[in-house]
Design a protein around this motif. Structure first.
Motif, PDB file in Angstrom:
ATOM      1  N   ARG A  49      46.510  31.536  46.212  1.00 56.01           N
ATOM      2  CA  ARG A  49      47.232  32.285  47.231  1.00 56.01           C
ATOM      3  C   ARG A  49      47.676  33.630  46.674  1.00 56.01           C
ATOM      4  O   ARG A  49      47.564  34.660  47.331  1.00 56.01           O
ATOM      5  N   ALA A  50      48.180  33.623  45.454  1.00 52.70           N
ATOM      6  CA  ALA A  50      48.622  34.871  44.826  1.00 52.70           C
ATOM      7  C   ALA A  50      47.455  35.835  44.652  1.00 52.70           C
ATOM      8  O   ALA A  50      47.580  37.030  44.939  1.00 52.70           O
ATOM      9  N   LEU A  51      46.317  35.312  44.189  1.00 56.67           N
ATOM     10  CA  LEU A  51      45.134  36.165  44.044  1.00 56.67           C
ATOM     11  C   LEU A  51      44.705  36.752  45.376  1.00 56.67           C
ATOM     12  O   LEU A  51      44.369  37.936  45.473  1.00 56.67           O
ATOM     13  N   LEU A  52      44.729  35.917  46.420  1.00 55.88           N
ATOM     14  CA  LEU A  52      44.331  36.381  47.738  1.00 55.88           C
ATOM     15  C   LEU A  52      45.291  37.443  48.253  1.00 55.88           C
ATOM     16  O   LEU A  52      44.870  38.466  48.792  1.00 55.88           O
ATOM     17  N   LEU A  53      46.588  37.209  48.072  1.00 48.53           N
ATOM     18  CA  LEU A  53      47.565  38.193  48.524  1.00 48.53           C
ATOM     19  C   LEU A  53      47.415  39.510  47.775  1.00 48.53           C
ATOM     20  O   LEU A  53      47.532  40.579  48.365  1.00 48.53           O
ATOM     21  N   VAL A  54      47.145  39.442  46.478  1.00 52.62           N
ATOM     22  CA  VAL A  54      46.921  40.662  45.697  1.00 52.62           C
ATOM     23  C   VAL A  54      45.682  41.386  46.204  1.00 52.62           C
ATOM     24  O   VAL A  54      45.679  42.609  46.383  1.00 52.62           O
ATOM     25  N   LEU A  55      44.618  40.634  46.468  1.00 58.36           N
ATOM     26  CA  LEU A  55      43.385  41.224  46.990  1.00 58.36           C
ATOM     27  C   LEU A  55      43.623  41.880  48.348  1.00 58.36           C
ATOM     28  O   LEU A  55      43.237  43.029  48.566  1.00 58.36           O
ATOM     29  N   LEU A  56      44.292  41.173  49.245  1.00 62.40           N
ATOM     30  CA  LEU A  56      44.555  41.731  50.569  1.00 62.40           C
ATOM     31  C   LEU A  56      45.509  42.919  50.495  1.00 62.40           C
ATOM     32  O   LEU A  56      45.322  43.915  51.192  1.00 62.40           O
ATOM     33  N   ALA A  57      46.518  42.832  49.641  1.00 59.67           N
ATOM     34  CA  ALA A  57      47.437  43.956  49.476  1.00 59.67           C
ATOM     35  C   ALA A  57      46.695  45.174  48.931  1.00 59.67           C
ATOM     36  O   ALA A  57      46.953  46.308  49.331  1.00 59.67           O
ATOM     37  N   GLY A  58      45.765  44.922  48.015  1.00 61.01           N
ATOM     38  CA  GLY A  58      44.952  46.014  47.481  1.00 61.01           C
ATOM     39  C   GLY A  58      44.118  46.679  48.555  1.00 61.01           C
ATOM     40  O   GLY A  58      44.025  47.907  48.617  1.00 61.01           O
ATOM     41  N   LEU A  59      43.525  45.864  49.422  1.00 60.82           N
ATOM     42  CA  LEU A  59      42.752  46.425  50.535  1.00 60.82           C
ATOM     43  C   LEU A  59      43.639  47.268  51.435  1.00 60.82           C
ATOM     44  O   LEU A  59      43.254  48.352  51.863  1.00 60.82           O
ATOM     45  N   CYS A  60      44.816  46.750  51.720  1.00 59.95           N
ATOM     46  CA  CYS A  60      45.754  47.492  52.566  1.00 59.95           C
ATOM     47  C   CYS A  60      46.149  48.805  51.906  1.00 59.95           C
ATOM     48  O   CYS A  60      46.151  49.856  52.536  1.00 59.95           O
ATOM     49  N   ALA A  61      46.482  48.745  50.626  1.00 63.28           N
ATOM     50  CA  ALA A  61      46.883  49.958  49.909  1.00 63.28           C
ATOM     51  C   ALA A  61      45.748  50.970  49.879  1.00 63.28           C
ATOM     52  O   ALA A  61      45.969  52.162  50.063  1.00 63.28           O
TER      53      ALA A  61
ATOM     54  N   ASN B  56      35.173  32.987  49.503  1.00 59.18           N
ATOM     55  CA  ASN B  56      36.140  32.372  48.600  1.00 59.18           C
ATOM     56  C   ASN B  56      36.115  33.096  47.263  1.00 59.18           C
ATOM     57  O   ASN B  56      35.176  33.802  46.950  1.00 59.18           O
ATOM     58  N   ILE B  57      37.167  32.903  46.512  1.00 59.57           N
ATOM     59  CA  ILE B  57      37.237  33.455  45.168  1.00 59.57           C
ATOM     60  C   ILE B  57      36.780  32.401  44.174  1.00 59.57           C
ATOM     61  O   ILE B  57      36.028  32.672  43.264  1.00 59.57           O
ATOM     62  N   LEU B  58      37.253  31.182  44.396  1.00 65.35           N
ATOM     63  CA  LEU B  58      36.899  30.075  43.519  1.00 65.35           C
ATOM     64  C   LEU B  58      35.737  29.300  44.137  1.00 65.35           C
ATOM     65  O   LEU B  58      35.809  28.912  45.310  1.00 65.35           O
ATOM     66  N   PRO B  59      34.668  29.062  43.407  1.00 62.42           N
ATOM     67  CA  PRO B  59      33.472  28.421  43.960  1.00 62.42           C
ATOM     68  C   PRO B  59      33.721  27.064  44.604  1.00 62.42           C
ATOM     69  O   PRO B  59      33.033  26.694  45.541  1.00 62.42           O
ATOM     70  N   GLU B  60      34.731  26.324  44.142  1.00 60.09           N
ATOM     71  CA  GLU B  60      34.976  24.997  44.692  1.00 60.09           C
ATOM     72  C   GLU B  60      35.720  25.023  46.028  1.00 60.09           C
ATOM     73  O   GLU B  60      35.893  23.999  46.667  1.00 60.09           O
ATOM     74  N   THR B  61      36.155  26.197  46.477  1.00 62.33           N
ATOM     75  CA  THR B  61      36.866  26.300  47.746  1.00 62.33           C
ATOM     76  C   THR B  61      35.879  26.102  48.901  1.00 62.33           C
ATOM     77  O   THR B  61      34.903  26.831  49.025  1.00 62.33           O
ATOM     78  N   LYS B  62      36.161  25.118  49.732  1.00 61.29           N
ATOM     79  CA  LYS B  62      35.323  24.850  50.899  1.00 61.29           C
ATOM     80  C   LYS B  62      35.802  25.734  52.056  1.00 61.29           C
ATOM     81  O   LYS B  62      36.985  25.759  52.384  1.00 61.29           O
TER      82      LYS B  62
ATOM     83  N   HIS C  48      41.488  34.529  61.520  1.00 63.04           N
ATOM     84  CA  HIS C  48      42.233  34.270  60.297  1.00 63.04           C
ATOM     85  C   HIS C  48      41.420  33.471  59.288  1.00 63.04           C
ATOM     86  O   HIS C  48      41.449  33.757  58.096  1.00 63.04           O
ATOM     87  N   THR C  49      40.674  32.469  59.752  1.00 63.83           N
ATOM     88  CA  THR C  49      39.911  31.645  58.810  1.00 63.83           C
ATOM     89  C   THR C  49      38.643  32.339  58.334  1.00 63.83           C
ATOM     90  O   THR C  49      38.006  31.871  57.395  1.00 63.83           O
ATOM     91  N   ALA C  50      38.285  33.454  58.939  1.00 66.64           N
ATOM     92  CA  ALA C  50      37.173  34.252  58.408  1.00 66.64           C
ATOM     93  C   ALA C  50      37.564  34.873  57.072  1.00 66.64           C
ATOM     94  O   ALA C  50      36.717  35.224  56.261  1.00 66.64           O
ATOM     95  N   TRP C  51      38.868  34.998  56.830  1.00 67.39           N
ATOM     96  CA  TRP C  51      39.388  35.613  55.615  1.00 67.39           C
ATOM     97  C   TRP C  51      40.089  34.624  54.703  1.00 67.39           C
ATOM     98  O   TRP C  51      40.112  34.806  53.488  1.00 67.39           O
ATOM     99  N   LEU C  52      40.740  33.649  55.285  1.00 68.43           N
ATOM    100  CA  LEU C  52      41.649  32.800  54.530  1.00 68.43           C
ATOM    101  C   LEU C  52      41.271  31.332  54.617  1.00 68.43           C
ATOM    102  O   LEU C  52      40.908  30.841  55.684  1.00 68.43           O
ATOM    103  N   ASP C  53      41.432  30.622  53.531  1.00 65.56           N
ATOM    104  CA  ASP C  53      41.301  29.177  53.524  1.00 65.56           C
ATOM    105  C   ASP C  53      42.516  28.586  54.240  1.00 65.56           C
ATOM    106  O   ASP C  53      43.612  29.157  54.186  1.00 65.56           O
ATOM    107  N   CYS C  54      42.345  27.459  54.898  1.00 57.62           N
ATOM    108  CA  CYS C  54      43.427  26.822  55.653  1.00 57.62           C
ATOM    109  C   CYS C  54      44.675  26.606  54.807  1.00 57.62           C
ATOM    110  O   CYS C  54      45.798  26.711  55.297  1.00 57.62           O
TER     111      CYS C  54
END
Length: 190
Positions: A4-16, A82-88, A114-120
């Motif tokens: 979640r932290a990695l995703l938020l950092v990635l999304l915040a980076g895109l926003c910035a 996904n960032i991690l390969p095991e994420t379904k 929302h699910t196009a970007w984020l895991d449930c």
């Protein structure tokens, strides 16, 4: 939690990046958003490079100047699922109608966008939202305080000043009738 932290950092980076891009395409070191002394400045992609083809990215007049979901739907961007390969990846198309909106239009929450970007698990299973429609108390004060929907909207996704993007279903309208009295319905796929 790390995901979640990695995703938020990635999304915040895109926003910035998009904010920095705005109309001037300022360099990261000069955009007044990033610390020019930070070692990250030399690692981050410059806005002009990342968003140089802004016309292909469904422009918006507010927030970070890009309608990201429209850009995704148009095929202008193809984010990693996904960032991690095991994420379904679990692309959901259900829509949830939030009816406790006082005098404002009701909110149609579209899972697909929302699910196009984020895991449930980013929203469910961590106390942010219950998986049962109507079970989570949201409220605009919480959203404006950066909780619930406000965790992303106003920070990464389109800003909270765009009320009608969320409060889009008027009581008694054909859109409201399409829910047939339910709070959840199967949505439209693209």
């Amino acid at each position: 939690m790390v995901r979640r932290a990695l995703l938020l950092v990635l999304l915040a980076g895109l926003c910035a990046l998009a904010l920095a891009a705005g109309q001037k395409w300022l360099a990261i070191a000069k955009d007044d958003l990033h610390d020019p002394q930070s070692p990250a400045v030399g690692v981050l992609q410059e806005p002009a490079e990342a968003l140089g083809a802004l016309s292909a990215l469904a422009p918006d007049a507010v927030g970070n100047q890009v309608r990201w979901v429209r850009a995704l739907d148009q095929g202008a961007i193809q984010p990693r699922t996904n960032i991690l390969p095991e994420t379904k990846v679990n692309l959901r198309t259900t829509e949830v109608l939030l009816v406790n909106t006082a005098h404002l239009g009701m909110v149609k929450f579209p899972h697909r966008q929302h699910t196009a970007w984020l895991d449930c698990s980013n929203c469910h299973g961590n106390g942010l939202f219950e998986q049962k429609a109507g079970a989570t108390k949201i409220g605009m004060l919480r959203v404006l305080a950066g909780e619930k929907c406000g965790l992303c909207h106003g920070a990464v996704a389109f800003p909270l000043t765009e009320c009608d993007r969320c409060h889009s279903v008027q009581r008694g309208s054909p859109e409201h009738a399409a829910f047939n009295g339910a709070l959840v319905r199967e949505g439209v796929t693209k």
